[in-house]
Design a protein around this motif. Structure first.
Motif, mmCIF file in Angstrom:
data_model
loop_
_atom_site.group_PDB
_atom_site.id
_atom_site.type_symbol
_atom_site.label_atom_id
_atom_site.label_comp_id
_atom_site.label_asym_id
_atom_site.label_seq_id
_atom_site.Cartn_x
_atom_site.Cartn_y
_atom_site.Cartn_z
ATOM 1 N N GLY A 62 0.818 -1.214 0.000
ATOM 2 C CA GLY A 62 0.000 0.000 0.000
ATOM 3 C C GLY A 62 0.849 1.261 0.000
ATOM 4 N N GLY A 63 1.927 1.228 0.793
ATOM 5 C CA GLY A 63 2.819 2.379 0.829
ATOM 6 C C GLY A 63 3.486 2.637 -0.503
ATOM 7 N N LEU A 64 3.962 1.575 -1.147
ATOM 8 C CA LEU A 64 4.603 1.735 -2.450
ATOM 9 C C LEU A 64 3.612 2.243 -3.500
ATOM 10 C CD1 LEU A 64 6.862 -1.463 -2.593
ATOM 11 C CD2 LEU A 64 7.578 0.916 -2.231
ATOM 12 N N SER A 65 2.378 1.764 -3.441
ATOM 13 C CA SER A 65 1.356 2.233 -4.386
ATOM 14 C C SER A 65 1.066 3.716 -4.171
ATOM 15 C CB SER A 65 0.068 1.421 -4.211
ATOM 16 O OG SER A 65 0.269 0.059 -4.512
ATOM 17 N N PHE A 66 0.974 4.111 -2.910
ATOM 18 C CA PHE A 66 0.704 5.518 -2.592
ATOM 19 C C PHE A 66 1.868 6.398 -3.010
ATOM 20 C CE2 PHE A 66 0.583 9.050 0.580
ATOM 21 C CZ PHE A 66 -0.610 9.615 0.168
ATOM 22 N N PHE A 67 3.083 5.935 -2.774
ATOM 23 C CA PHE A 67 4.260 6.704 -3.179
ATOM 24 C C PHE A 67 4.335 6.825 -4.696
ATOM 25 C CE2 PHE A 67 6.404 4.920 0.883
ATOM 26 C CZ PHE A 67 5.616 5.764 1.652
ATOM 27 N N ALA A 68 4.018 5.725 -5.404
ATOM 28 C CA ALA A 68 4.013 5.772 -6.866
ATOM 29 C C ALA A 68 3.003 6.794 -7.371
ATOM 30 C CB ALA A 68 3.696 4.390 -7.434
ATOM 31 N N LEU A 69 1.845 6.842 -6.724
ATOM 32 C CA LEU A 69 0.797 7.790 -7.100
ATOM 33 C C LEU A 69 1.282 9.234 -6.970
ATOM 34 C CD1 LEU A 69 -2.204 8.473 -7.716
ATOM 35 C CD2 LEU A 69 -2.664 8.129 -5.287
ATOM 36 N N LEU A 70 1.905 9.548 -5.841
ATOM 37 C CA LEU A 70 2.347 10.917 -5.610
ATOM 38 C C LEU A 70 3.558 11.288 -6.462
ATOM 39 C CD1 LEU A 70 1.882 11.130 -1.750
ATOM 40 C CD2 LEU A 70 0.518 12.252 -3.504
ATOM 41 N N VAL A 71 4.468 10.326 -6.649
ATOM 42 C CA VAL A 71 5.610 10.588 -7.532
ATOM 43 C C VAL A 71 5.120 10.825 -8.952
ATOM 44 C CG1 VAL A 71 7.668 9.570 -8.583
ATOM 45 C CG2 VAL A 71 7.287 9.348 -6.127
ATOM 46 N N GLY A 72 4.108 10.068 -9.379
ATOM 47 C CA GLY A 72 3.530 10.276 -10.705
ATOM 48 C C GLY A 72 2.968 11.673 -10.876
ATOM 49 N N PHE A 73 2.236 12.139 -9.874
ATOM 50 C CA PHE A 73 1.691 13.500 -9.941
ATOM 51 C C PHE A 73 2.814 14.532 -9.951
ATOM 52 C CE2 PHE A 73 -2.549 12.022 -8.177
ATOM 53 C CZ PHE A 73 -3.262 12.403 -9.297
ATOM 54 N N GLY A 74 3.849 14.296 -9.143
ATOM 55 C CA GLY A 74 4.967 15.229 -9.108
ATOM 56 C C GLY A 74 5.698 15.299 -10.441
ATOM 57 N N LEU A 75 5.918 14.142 -11.071
ATOM 58 C CA LEU A 75 6.575 14.120 -12.377
ATOM 59 C C LEU A 75 5.720 14.804 -13.440
ATOM 60 C CD1 LEU A 75 7.986 10.467 -12.432
ATOM 61 C CD2 LEU A 75 9.295 12.584 -12.213
ATOM 62 N N LEU A 76 4.416 14.573 -13.375
ATOM 63 C CA LEU A 76 3.527 15.211 -14.350
ATOM 64 C C LEU A 76 3.531 16.724 -14.166
ATOM 65 C CD1 LEU A 76 1.521 14.831 -16.650
ATOM 66 C CD2 LEU A 76 -0.295 14.576 -14.940
ATOM 67 N N ALA A 77 3.560 17.182 -12.919
ATOM 68 C CA ALA A 77 3.614 18.622 -12.660
ATOM 69 C C ALA A 77 4.902 19.224 -13.223
ATOM 70 C CB ALA A 77 3.519 18.890 -11.154
ATOM 71 N N LEU A 78 6.012 18.507 -13.076
ATOM 72 C CA LEU A 78 7.274 18.982 -13.648
ATOM 73 C C LEU A 78 7.206 19.031 -15.171
ATOM 74 C CD1 LEU A 78 9.861 17.053 -11.434
ATOM 75 C CD2 LEU A 78 9.341 19.509 -11.354
ATOM 76 N N GLU A 79 6.558 18.044 -15.766
ATOM 77 C CA GLU A 79 6.407 18.006 -17.215
ATOM 78 C C GLU A 79 5.577 19.181 -17.706
ATOM 79 O OE1 GLU A 79 6.506 16.178 -21.172
ATOM 80 O OE2 GLU A 79 7.725 15.981 -19.357
ATOM 81 N N VAL A 80 4.486 19.465 -17.017
ATOM 82 C CA VAL A 80 3.625 20.592 -17.402
ATOM 83 C C VAL A 80 4.373 21.905 -17.240
ATOM 84 C CG1 VAL A 80 1.487 21.820 -16.870
ATOM 85 C CG2 VAL A 80 1.527 19.325 -16.813
ATOM 86 N N ARG A 81 5.119 22.036 -16.149
ATOM 87 C CA ARG A 81 5.879 23.268 -15.921
ATOM 88 C C ARG A 81 6.936 23.466 -16.999
ATOM 89 N NH1 ARG A 81 9.926 23.825 -10.898
ATOM 90 N NH2 ARG A 81 11.009 22.353 -12.281
ATOM 91 N N SER A 82 7.604 22.394 -17.390
ATOM 92 C CA SER A 82 8.680 22.512 -18.371
ATOM 93 C C SER A 82 8.169 22.876 -19.758
ATOM 94 C CB SER A 82 9.464 21.198 -18.451
ATOM 95 O OG SER A 82 8.662 20.159 -18.967
#
Length: 218
Positions: free
Chosen positions: A65-85
Protein backbone atom coordinates in the motif's frame (compact mmCIF):
# COMPACT_ATOMS: atom_id res chain seq x y z
CA UNK A 1 11.44 6.24 -20.69
CA UNK A 2 10.34 9.87 -20.84
CA UNK A 3 9.18 11.81 -17.79
CA UNK A 4 5.61 11.88 -19.09
CA UNK A 5 5.44 8.14 -19.72
CA UNK A 6 6.96 7.34 -16.34
CA UNK A 7 4.40 9.65 -14.71
CA UNK A 8 1.66 7.93 -16.70
CA UNK A 9 2.84 4.51 -15.56
CA UNK A 10 2.86 5.53 -11.91
CA UNK A 11 -0.52 7.24 -12.20
CA UNK A 12 -2.00 4.11 -13.75
CA UNK A 13 -0.76 1.47 -11.31
CA UNK A 14 -0.59 3.65 -8.17
CA UNK A 15 -4.30 4.40 -7.68
CA UNK A 16 -5.28 0.82 -8.48
CA UNK A 17 -2.93 -0.49 -5.79
CA UNK A 18 -4.07 2.10 -3.24
CA UNK A 19 -7.75 1.34 -3.80
CA UNK A 20 -7.35 -2.44 -3.74
CA UNK A 21 -5.07 -2.54 -0.70
CA UNK A 22 -6.33 0.29 1.50
CA UNK A 23 -9.89 0.37 0.25
CA UNK A 24 -10.61 -3.37 0.18
CA UNK A 25 -7.91 -5.73 1.46
CA UNK A 26 -6.95 -3.82 4.61
CA UNK A 27 -10.48 -3.95 5.96
CA UNK A 28 -11.16 -7.48 4.72
CA UNK A 29 -7.92 -9.06 5.94
CA UNK A 30 -7.01 -6.99 9.00
CA UNK A 31 -10.44 -5.71 9.95
CA UNK A 32 -8.76 -2.39 10.71
CA UNK A 33 -11.29 0.48 10.87
CA UNK A 34 -10.62 4.01 9.66
CA UNK A 35 -9.41 6.39 12.39
CA UNK A 36 -12.20 8.22 14.25
CA UNK A 37 -11.17 11.81 15.09
CA UNK A 38 -13.93 12.01 17.74
CA UNK A 39 -12.37 9.14 19.72
CA UNK A 40 -8.66 9.22 18.88
CA UNK A 41 -7.39 6.96 21.70
CA UNK A 42 -10.08 4.32 21.31
CA UNK A 43 -9.71 4.42 17.53
CA UNK A 44 -5.94 4.05 17.75
CA UNK A 45 -6.25 1.14 20.18
CA UNK A 46 -8.73 -0.70 17.97
CA UNK A 47 -6.67 -0.09 14.83
CA UNK A 48 -3.43 -1.14 16.51
CA UNK A 49 -4.98 -4.30 17.93
CA UNK A 50 -6.23 -5.28 14.47
CA UNK A 51 -2.70 -4.89 13.12
CA UNK A 52 -1.21 -6.87 16.01
CA UNK A 53 -3.60 -9.75 15.43
CA UNK A 54 -2.10 -10.34 11.97
CA UNK A 55 1.37 -8.84 11.79
CA UNK A 56 2.38 -10.65 8.60
CA UNK A 57 -0.59 -9.26 6.69
CA UNK A 58 0.01 -5.84 8.24
CA UNK A 59 3.61 -5.85 7.00
CA UNK A 60 2.80 -7.10 3.50
CA UNK A 61 -0.19 -4.81 2.98
CA UNK A 62 1.70 -1.90 4.53
CA UNK A 63 4.60 -2.26 2.12
CA UNK A 64 2.42 -2.76 -0.95
CA UNK A 65 0.00 0.00 0.00
CA UNK A 66 2.82 2.38 0.83
CA UNK A 67 4.60 1.73 -2.45
CA UNK A 68 1.36 2.23 -4.39
CA UNK A 69 0.70 5.52 -2.59
CA UNK A 70 4.26 6.70 -3.18
CA UNK A 71 4.01 5.77 -6.87
CA UNK A 72 0.80 7.79 -7.10
CA UNK A 73 2.35 10.92 -5.61
CA UNK A 74 5.61 10.59 -7.53
CA UNK A 75 3.53 10.28 -10.71
CA UNK A 76 1.69 13.50 -9.94
CA UNK A 77 4.97 15.23 -9.11
CA UNK A 78 6.58 14.12 -12.38
CA UNK A 79 3.53 15.21 -14.35
CA UNK A 80 3.61 18.62 -12.66
CA UNK A 81 7.27 18.98 -13.65
CA UNK A 82 6.41 18.01 -17.22
CA UNK A 83 3.62 20.59 -17.40
CA UNK A 84 5.88 23.27 -15.92
CA UNK A 85 8.68 22.51 -18.37
CA UNK A 86 6.33 22.95 -21.33
CA UNK A 87 5.96 26.65 -20.53
CA UNK A 88 3.02 28.83 -21.43
CA UNK A 89 -0.30 29.09 -19.60
CA UNK A 90 -0.49 27.35 -16.26
CA UNK A 91 3.27 27.13 -15.72
CA UNK A 92 3.10 28.86 -12.35
CA UNK A 93 0.30 26.59 -11.12
CA UNK A 94 2.23 23.50 -12.20
CA UNK A 95 5.39 24.78 -10.49
CA UNK A 96 3.53 25.29 -7.22
CA UNK A 97 1.99 21.82 -7.48
CA UNK A 98 5.42 20.31 -8.18
CA UNK A 99 6.61 21.71 -4.85
CA UNK A 100 3.56 20.52 -2.93
CA UNK A 101 3.44 16.86 -3.98
CA UNK A 102 6.80 16.03 -2.31
CA UNK A 103 5.38 17.53 0.90
CA UNK A 104 2.35 15.23 0.66
CA UNK A 105 4.73 12.33 0.07
CA UNK A 106 6.74 13.30 3.16
CA UNK A 107 3.58 13.27 5.28
CA UNK A 108 2.73 9.84 3.91
CA UNK A 109 6.20 8.51 4.76
CA UNK A 110 5.92 9.93 8.29
CA UNK A 111 2.50 8.33 8.77
CA UNK A 112 3.80 4.99 7.48
CA UNK A 113 6.89 5.08 9.72
CA UNK A 114 4.91 6.03 12.82
CA UNK A 115 2.42 3.22 12.27
CA UNK A 116 5.24 0.70 11.98
CA UNK A 117 6.87 2.09 15.12
CA UNK A 118 3.55 1.86 16.98
CA UNK A 119 3.26 -1.84 16.13
CA UNK A 120 6.90 -2.49 17.09
CA UNK A 121 6.37 -0.80 20.46
CA UNK A 122 3.16 -2.71 21.06
CA UNK A 123 4.90 -6.01 20.36
CA UNK A 124 7.83 -5.26 22.68
CA UNK A 125 6.15 -3.33 25.51
CA UNK A 126 2.42 -3.95 25.21
CA UNK A 127 -0.34 -2.26 23.27
CA UNK A 128 -0.51 0.70 25.69
CA UNK A 129 3.01 1.69 24.68
CA UNK A 130 2.12 1.82 21.00
CA UNK A 131 -1.17 3.71 21.28
CA UNK A 132 0.32 7.24 21.67
CA UNK A 133 2.45 6.70 18.56
CA UNK A 134 -0.59 5.45 16.64
CA UNK A 135 -2.59 8.51 17.72
CA UNK A 136 0.18 10.74 16.33
CA UNK A 137 0.26 8.73 13.09
CA UNK A 138 -3.50 9.10 12.67
CA UNK A 139 -3.28 12.82 13.37
CA UNK A 140 -0.54 13.36 10.79
CA UNK A 141 -2.33 11.31 8.14
CA UNK A 142 -5.66 12.97 8.85
CA UNK A 143 -4.64 16.32 7.34
CA UNK A 144 -3.03 15.00 4.19
CA UNK A 145 -6.12 15.74 2.11
CA UNK A 146 -5.77 19.51 2.60
CA UNK A 147 -2.36 19.82 0.93
CA UNK A 148 -3.06 17.06 -1.58
CA UNK A 149 -6.35 18.66 -2.61
CA UNK A 150 -4.73 22.03 -3.24
CA UNK A 151 -1.89 20.42 -5.23
CA UNK A 152 -4.38 18.52 -7.42
CA UNK A 153 -6.42 21.67 -7.95
CA UNK A 154 -3.37 23.61 -9.11
CA UNK A 155 -2.14 20.80 -11.36
CA UNK A 156 -5.59 20.30 -12.84
CA UNK A 157 -5.91 23.98 -13.69
CA UNK A 158 -2.45 23.94 -15.29
CA UNK A 159 -3.35 20.90 -17.41
CA UNK A 160 -6.70 22.41 -18.35
CA UNK A 161 -5.08 25.65 -19.52
CA UNK A 162 -2.17 23.98 -21.25
CA UNK A 163 -3.96 20.88 -22.59
CA UNK A 164 -0.90 18.80 -21.66
CA UNK A 165 -2.72 15.45 -21.71
CA UNK A 166 -6.39 16.45 -21.94
CA UNK A 167 -8.10 19.70 -21.07
CA UNK A 168 -11.22 17.83 -19.91
CA UNK A 169 -9.21 15.57 -17.62
CA UNK A 170 -7.34 18.59 -16.32
CA UNK A 171 -10.51 20.35 -15.23
CA UNK A 172 -11.88 17.11 -13.77
CA UNK A 173 -8.68 16.74 -11.77
CA UNK A 174 -9.06 20.32 -10.53
CA UNK A 175 -12.63 19.56 -9.45
CA UNK A 176 -11.55 16.41 -7.64
CA UNK A 177 -8.80 18.38 -5.89
CA UNK A 178 -11.30 20.97 -4.68
CA UNK A 179 -13.65 18.24 -3.43
CA UNK A 180 -10.78 16.42 -1.71
CA UNK A 181 -9.90 19.63 0.10
CA UNK A 182 -13.51 20.09 1.26
CA UNK A 183 -14.04 16.48 2.36
CA UNK A 184 -11.02 16.74 4.63
CA UNK A 185 -13.32 18.69 6.96
CA UNK A 186 -16.09 16.06 6.80
CA UNK A 187 -16.39 12.70 8.51
CA UNK A 188 -13.77 10.37 7.02
CA UNK A 189 -16.39 7.59 6.91
CA UNK A 190 -19.05 9.67 5.15
CA UNK A 191 -20.40 8.52 1.75
CA UNK A 192 -19.21 11.80 0.21
CA UNK A 193 -15.60 11.06 1.11
CA UNK A 194 -15.86 7.60 -0.41
CA UNK A 195 -17.40 8.95 -3.63
CA UNK A 196 -14.61 11.53 -3.93
CA UNK A 197 -12.04 8.76 -3.43
CA UNK A 198 -13.65 6.73 -6.23
CA UNK A 199 -13.65 9.82 -8.45
CA UNK A 200 -10.00 10.53 -7.66
CA UNK A 201 -9.06 6.95 -8.51
CA UNK A 202 -10.87 6.96 -11.86
CA UNK A 203 -9.68 10.40 -12.95
CA UNK A 204 -6.10 9.63 -11.95
CA UNK A 205 -6.09 6.40 -13.95
CA UNK A 206 -7.53 8.27 -16.94
CA UNK A 207 -4.81 10.92 -16.65
CA UNK A 208 -2.17 8.19 -16.40
CA UNK A 209 -3.43 6.38 -19.48
CA UNK A 210 -3.59 9.67 -21.42
CA UNK A 211 -0.02 10.50 -20.38
CA UNK A 212 1.15 7.08 -21.58
CA UNK A 213 -0.59 7.42 -24.94
CA UNK A 214 0.19 11.08 -25.69
CA UNK A 215 3.71 11.47 -27.19
CA UNK A 216 3.58 15.24 -26.86
CA UNK A 217 1.32 18.10 -25.78
CA UNK A 218 -1.95 18.38 -27.63
Amino acid sequence: MSTRKLAGLFLTIGPVGVFLIWGILQGAVLGAPNPDPDAPTLSATTYLQANLDNQVAFTVLGVLGGLSFFALLVGFGLLALEVRSAGGAGTGYAGAAALMFPSVLAIGVANWGLEKTAVDLAVKEGIEAGVPMQVIANGIGGGIGVLWGVALLLLGVAIGLQKTVSAVLGWLLALIGALLFVTNFLDANSPVSFVVWIGLTLVTIAVGVSALRAPKAN
